[in-house]
Design a protein around this motif. Structure first.
Motif: not given
Length: 92
Positions: A30-32, A40-42, A47-56
């Motif tokens: 839930n927090n991720v 935001g970015r986690v 271990f690694g990182s999660w992020s959000v990007s936009s796809r056109a």
């Protein structure tokens, strides 16, 4: 490994009940999710990182008919594994 197998493994490793392990996993997810939803970015060092990007938006093709279709723009979640995770996966 599925969610219930992960809960079982977490409970065994941490010496807690399955209910407590499930609550911890749900809280993590839930927090991720909440952080990513806000843009935001986690990052978990090693271990690694999660992020959000936009796809056109783009043009595509229906594979059955070959007809051109429009694919809408959307946000996608990306995960980049950290050095320790990469080393563990590639360890012989």
């Amino acid at each position: 490994m599925n969610k219930s197998e992960l809960i079982d493994a977490m409970a065994a490793d941490a010496g807690v009940s399955k209910g407590q392990a499930k609550a911890a996993l749900e809280s993590f997810l839930n927090n991720v999710s909440g952080t990513l939803k806000k843009g935001g970015r986690v990052s978990l060092v090693g271990f690694g990182s999660w992020s959000v990007s936009s796809r056109a938006a783009r043009d595509g093709r229906n594979p059955q008919t070959g007809k051109a279709i429009k694919i809408a723009a959307k946000k996608v979640v990306k995960f980049k594994g950290g050095a320790e995770l990469d080393a563990a996966v590639n360890k012989k």
